[in-house]
Write a protein that holds these residues in place. Structure first.
Motif, mmCIF file in Angstrom:
data_model
loop_
_atom_site.group_PDB
_atom_site.id
_atom_site.type_symbol
_atom_site.label_atom_id
_atom_site.label_comp_id
_atom_site.label_asym_id
_atom_site.label_seq_id
_atom_site.Cartn_x
_atom_site.Cartn_y
_atom_site.Cartn_z
ATOM 1 N N UNK A 25 -31.310 -10.184 -45.170
ATOM 2 C CA UNK A 25 -29.871 -10.228 -45.362
ATOM 3 C C UNK A 25 -29.186 -10.316 -44.001
ATOM 4 N N UNK A 26 -28.347 -11.306 -43.799
ATOM 5 C CA UNK A 26 -27.618 -11.382 -42.539
ATOM 6 C C UNK A 26 -26.192 -10.915 -42.756
ATOM 7 N N UNK A 27 -25.658 -10.238 -41.756
ATOM 8 C CA UNK A 27 -24.310 -9.710 -41.919
ATOM 9 C C UNK A 27 -23.726 -9.397 -40.551
ATOM 10 N N UNK A 66 -25.471 -7.148 -28.740
ATOM 11 C CA UNK A 66 -24.961 -7.758 -29.971
ATOM 12 C C UNK A 66 -23.456 -7.928 -29.880
ATOM 13 N N UNK A 67 -22.774 -6.848 -29.637
ATOM 14 C CA UNK A 67 -21.325 -6.958 -29.533
ATOM 15 C C UNK A 67 -20.737 -5.629 -29.117
ATOM 16 N N UNK A 77 -43.330 -6.306 -47.895
ATOM 17 C CA UNK A 77 -42.751 -6.290 -49.242
ATOM 18 C C UNK A 77 -42.035 -4.963 -49.464
ATOM 19 N N UNK A 78 -40.855 -5.051 -50.053
ATOM 20 C CA UNK A 78 -40.064 -3.858 -50.275
ATOM 21 C C UNK A 78 -39.087 -3.547 -49.154
ATOM 22 N N UNK A 79 -39.196 -4.282 -48.047
ATOM 23 C CA UNK A 79 -38.241 -4.088 -46.950
ATOM 24 C C UNK A 79 -36.855 -4.586 -47.327
ATOM 25 N N UNK A 80 -35.864 -3.967 -46.694
ATOM 26 C CA UNK A 80 -34.531 -4.532 -46.776
ATOM 27 C C UNK A 80 -34.129 -4.770 -45.322
ATOM 28 N N UNK A 81 -34.331 -6.003 -44.902
ATOM 29 C CA UNK A 81 -34.136 -6.331 -43.495
ATOM 30 C C UNK A 81 -32.734 -6.875 -43.261
ATOM 31 N N UNK A 82 -32.012 -6.240 -42.353
ATOM 32 C CA UNK A 82 -30.704 -6.746 -41.983
ATOM 33 C C UNK A 82 -30.834 -7.556 -40.701
ATOM 34 N N UNK A 83 -30.325 -8.782 -40.708
ATOM 35 C CA UNK A 83 -30.374 -9.593 -39.492
ATOM 36 C C UNK A 83 -28.979 -9.675 -38.903
ATOM 37 N N UNK A 84 -28.866 -9.276 -37.643
ATOM 38 C CA UNK A 84 -27.556 -9.359 -37.000
ATOM 39 C C UNK A 84 -27.633 -10.288 -35.800
ATOM 40 N N UNK A 85 -26.504 -10.801 -35.427
ATOM 41 C CA UNK A 85 -26.411 -11.705 -34.289
ATOM 42 C C UNK A 85 -25.056 -12.364 -34.327
ATOM 43 N N UNK A 86 -24.493 -12.691 -33.164
ATOM 44 C CA UNK A 86 -23.147 -13.270 -33.133
ATOM 45 C C UNK A 86 -23.091 -14.649 -33.795
ATOM 46 N N UNK A 87 -21.901 -15.189 -33.951
ATOM 47 C CA UNK A 87 -21.740 -16.534 -34.504
ATOM 48 C C UNK A 87 -22.547 -17.524 -33.668
ATOM 49 N N UNK A 88 -23.229 -18.402 -34.346
ATOM 50 C CA UNK A 88 -24.019 -19.412 -33.637
ATOM 51 C C UNK A 88 -25.351 -18.893 -33.143
ATOM 52 N N UNK A 89 -25.750 -17.695 -33.598
ATOM 53 C CA UNK A 89 -26.999 -17.097 -33.129
ATOM 54 C C UNK A 89 -28.232 -17.772 -33.726
ATOM 55 N N UNK A 90 -28.033 -18.529 -34.797
ATOM 56 C CA UNK A 90 -29.168 -19.207 -35.426
ATOM 57 C C UNK A 90 -29.658 -18.536 -36.691
ATOM 58 N N UNK A 91 -28.872 -17.626 -37.255
ATOM 59 C CA UNK A 91 -29.300 -16.927 -38.469
ATOM 60 C C UNK A 91 -29.424 -17.902 -39.644
#
Ligand SMILES: Nc1ncnc2c1ncn2[C@@H]1O[C@H](COP(=O)(O)OP(=O)(O)OP(=O)(O)O)[C@@H](O)[C@H]1O
Ligand SMILES: [Mg+2]
Lengths: 267, 284
Positions: free
Chosen positions: A212-214, A253-254, A30-44
């Motif tokens: 959050x994914x970006x 990642x890229x 709780x309180x985290x700000x998690x960024x999820x990264x991964x290329x297109x089609x990664x399953x986010x």
């Protein structure tokens, strides 16, 4: 001791037999700000939909430690901004009408709040408890800079403006947890920056957990407290600094995204 | 114009039921139109015809059998659609023809009773009995009150099903409830315009008001006003000129639709922002 807002345990999802998410496990405190990264089609998006109960999956997902019925109760307190909203184009809803749909009934809010309290978590509301629904809506519209658009039909707005309306709709619910699937794609720089400062503020001041994914690594490195990197499998989950220090990971990642990122930091 | 037509009992009943039914139809219709389910009303009215024939056949008050048959057909079809992924238009075709076939079959099987087919097909609002009037009023009120109670989740559900689901709205139950309400509404409406013209009441006022570019509440209010106006004007003029009320009502609604369409093309509903732009362009 802080609680986990979200536990994803060994979750797999396949679309028509093709694996999109493979045995992913991670927890968000709780309180985290998690960024999820991964290329297109990664399953986010697929992973988000599983968390939101829109997609069947194998494995276990817990919200604030809860499963089952309590999970469903807390689900309605997630502020979700989808990557792409599929709404009925002829729908005669103004921006105000759309944001109003996000308001959670007092009864549901109270039920969810009780669950949160009993697991020892904390969550501060974005809006004052005493404010009326219409005041909350106006305030949320102000946050995304759409106050002068409130009487316009949602279908008459540009894509980026619509996205802002959906962000306001997620805020107005007084979310415990926000799940944002590339929320600012198509939104101009000014509003992006404004949105990022809102994210930081509600994360810090209201203790709202954000997943959050970006594709914007710069924004992730500015904002996120933790980072997860996935491409069907989870490659990394941990502190942001560790992620950005690990050149091999960034490379997975890229390549070009990494170069851009390094370049910015060299300057 | 003198108003002595209001002193006739049959006229009072006709106007009263007409107004209630048009309000109910507008509200149900707005959701049906937005869910792209416009012809559902048509299908249900054909099923209701089968239900009415069953009532005559079994010698029961036909409106009750119509309720029973239509509501179960509507719920059954919704369930079938969910489990078999039949497309909406095909489901409507199945419902429509099977309901009507059942009616025709039952009528032919019992040459004993004389059922006024014409009045079911095209409505017979001026022949509404006291019992019919009371039933229709009670049913309309029930439907309106229920719809008001479920309006918020219903709007969300119609706007975006997935978001509504995440929001904790029990969309399946809501859908069944809505479909049942639609079935009941259609039966209440049959007396007014008949089986063949019910779609007009469900669709026309709503597509007309949606065109006007307002928000949800106003769109609904405009649709209700258009519908009530058309029904009251239609019943009165048809009486004075000795025309079929159902045809008159529907043609008035068509006229409203066409009028609005023309007005829209003439730019009458353009928003403030557009007019501002026009001004700045012309001042250059
Ligand atoms: N409804 C679906 N049916 C079949 N396959 C799907 C479906 N949705 C997604 N997929 C597949 O699952 C994989 C993961 O897709 P997903 O949308 O989760 O990726 P993503 O990480 O969100 O990508 P992006 O960055 O482009 O948004 C892709 O290979 C995609 O083709
Ligand atoms: Mg995606």
């Amino acid at each position: 001791m802080s609680m986990n807002a979200l536990d994803v345990e060994n979750v797999s999802v396949s679309h028509n037999g093709v694996l999109a998410v493979n045995k992913i496990s991670f927890s968000v405190q709780e309180g985290d700000l998690l960024g999820i990264v991964g290329p297109n089609g990664a399953g986010k998006t697929t992973l988000f939909r599983a968390i939101l109960g829109l997609q069947s999956y194998q494995g276990k997902i817990k919200l604030f430690g809860y499963e089952g019925n309590q999970y469903t109760t807390l689900l309605s307190m997630i502020g979700y901004v989808p990557q792409k909203v599929n709404f009925e184009p002829n729908f005669p809803a103004t921006v105000f009408d759309v944001v109003a749909m996000g308001i959670l009934s007092r009864k549901k809010l109270a039920k969810g709040a009780a669950l949160i309290q009993s697991c020892g978590c904390c969550w501060n509301r974005i809006f004052q408890t005493s404010s009326k629904d219409s005041e909350k809506i106006e305030e949320a519209l102000k946050i995304v800079g759409l106050e002068s658009f409130k009487d316009r039909r949602i279908s008459e707005l540009s894509g980026g403006e619509q996205q802002r309306a959906f962000i306001a709709k997620a805020l107005v619910k007084e979310p415990l947890l926000m799940i944002l699937d590339e929320p600012v794609t198509g939104v101009d720089m000014d509003v992006q920056n404004k949105f990022y400062s809102v994210l930081r503020k509600i994360n810090k001041e209201n203790k709202i957990t954000i997943v959050w994914s970006s594709h914007d690594l710069t924004a992730i490195s500015d904002l996120a407290t933790r980072v997860a990197c996935m491409n069907r499998d989870l490659f990394f989950h941990g502190e942001k600094e560790e992620f950005f220090a690990n050149k091999d990971l960034l490379k997975t990642y890229s390549e070009s995204a990494m170069q851009m990122h390094m370049h910015k930091h060299d300057m | 114009m003198n108003l002595d037509i209001l002193s006739y009992g049959f006229m009072q009943r006709a106007l009263l039921t007409g107004i209630m039914v048009s309000i109910t139809c507008s509200i149900i219709g707005l959701f049906l139109v937005l869910k792209r389910y416009s012809l559902f009303g048509d299908a249900l009215s054909h099923v209701a015809f089968g239900g009415i024939a069953l009532g005559y056949f079994l010698n029961i008050y036909p409106i009750w059998t119509a309720f029973a048959v239509s509501v179960s057909a509507a719920l059954g079809m919704t369930k079938l659609r969910k489990s078999t992924k039949i497309s909406g238009d095909a489901a409507i075709a199945v419902l429509l023809s099977s309901g009507f076939a059942m009616g025709v079959l039952l009528i032919s099987a019992s040459h004993g009773f004389t059922i006024d087919l014409f009045s079911f097909l095209f409505g017979s609002i001026l022949l509404t009995s006291m019992q019919d009037t009371l039933t229709i009023l009670a049913v309309s009120c029930g439907v309106i009150v229920t719809l008001i109670a479920i309006r918020k989740p219903m709007i969300h559900f119609t706007f975006d099903e997935e978001q509504a689901k995440v929001h904790g709205i029990p969309i399946e139950k809501l859908n069944y409830l809505f479909v049942a309400l639609a079935a009941v509404t259609v039966i209440a409406t049959m007396r007014l315009v008949g089986i063949l013209l019910i779609s007009a009441l469900i669709v026309l006022p709503n597509i007309t008001s949606i065109m006007m570019g307002k928000g949800f509440k106003k769109t609904m209010m405009i649709s209700i006003s258009l519908s009530v106006t058309a029904v009251v004007a239609g019943i009165t003029t048809s009486y004075y000129f000795n025309l079929a009320p159902s045809g008159t009502i529907v043609m008035l609604m068509v006229a409203m639709f066409v009028g609005t369409l023309i007005a829209k093309h003439a730019g009458l509903f353009s928003t403030k922002i557009l007019t501002n732009e026009n001004n700045s362009l012309s001042s250059n």
